[in-house]
Design an enzyme around this catalytic site. Sequence first.
Site, short mmCIF file in Angstrom:
data_model
loop_
_atom_site.label_atom_id
_atom_site.label_comp_id
_atom_site.label_asym_id
_atom_site.label_seq_id
_atom_site.Cartn_x
_atom_site.Cartn_y
_atom_site.Cartn_z
N LYS A 22 0.81 -1.22 0.00
CA LYS A 22 0.00 0.00 0.00
C LYS A 22 0.85 1.28 0.00
CE LYS A 22 -3.72 -2.43 0.07
NZ LYS A 22 -4.53 -2.56 -1.17
N LYS A 82 1.58 5.31 -5.00
CA LYS A 82 2.01 3.94 -5.29
C LYS A 82 2.75 3.87 -6.62
CE LYS A 82 -2.01 1.85 -2.93
NZ LYS A 82 -2.97 2.97 -2.97
N GLU A 175 -6.15 -1.58 -10.96
CA GLU A 175 -7.09 -1.21 -12.02
C GLU A 175 -7.62 0.20 -11.79
OE1 GLU A 175 -9.13 -5.14 -13.86
OE2 GLU A 175 -9.87 -4.57 -11.87
#
Length: 227
Positions: A22, A82, A175
């Site tokens: 994360k 990220k 996604e």
Amino acid sequence: MSKDFMTPANIVDVAKARYSAKSYDPLRRISDEDMAKLEELLRLSPSSVNLQPWYFIIAQTPEGKARVAKSTDEAFPFNSAKVTDASHVIVFASLIDTDDAHLNRLLDKEAVDGRFDANPEEFRADMDRGRRMFIDLHKTQINDQRAWMDKQTYLNMGQFMLGAAALGIDTTPMEGVDTDVLDQEFGLREKGYSALAVVSLGYHAESDFNANLPKSRLNAEDIIEII
């Protein structure tokens, strides 16, 4: 090919250790040696009738990662770090359509790699005929050719992430990216491909809350039937 060179590994331990990071440590980078291995994993993934319907963009510089982050900054800002903090980021793209150029490129490479040496003309024709049969099945009967090729690219992604975990490298499949932005930024549609997802990779930050959480999966008896 002999598999004597393979050393036993507890693949279950690798699967248990793998998780979706994360947050990433921006100061730690993946070695060139490990990246070369990961690139080979992308290339060597299995695909139906060896179609290899994929294309990858690997961002390894701040400038490259900033281009990928254009797909998250507006619609999915929670994913931007990220992308920018990871060591490397890969855009996974899938073939839009199967044309003669792609199919002939596959046949030419298979010939160079010795797949048809025993009977070059007959074996090449057989491979082409069989491949086109399955393409036609998905294009004109099942009507899911794009989905069929996307599924194969996702299979590649799964193998890639397990391989990265075996090297002690963290990954995050996302996604939560604007694929239209990626297609435009990298001219993917002009190349005959369309973006599906992004995978960040590197080493998690000490502050990554997900690193120490227990893995949760359904019990084997709930999802596996042995007959």
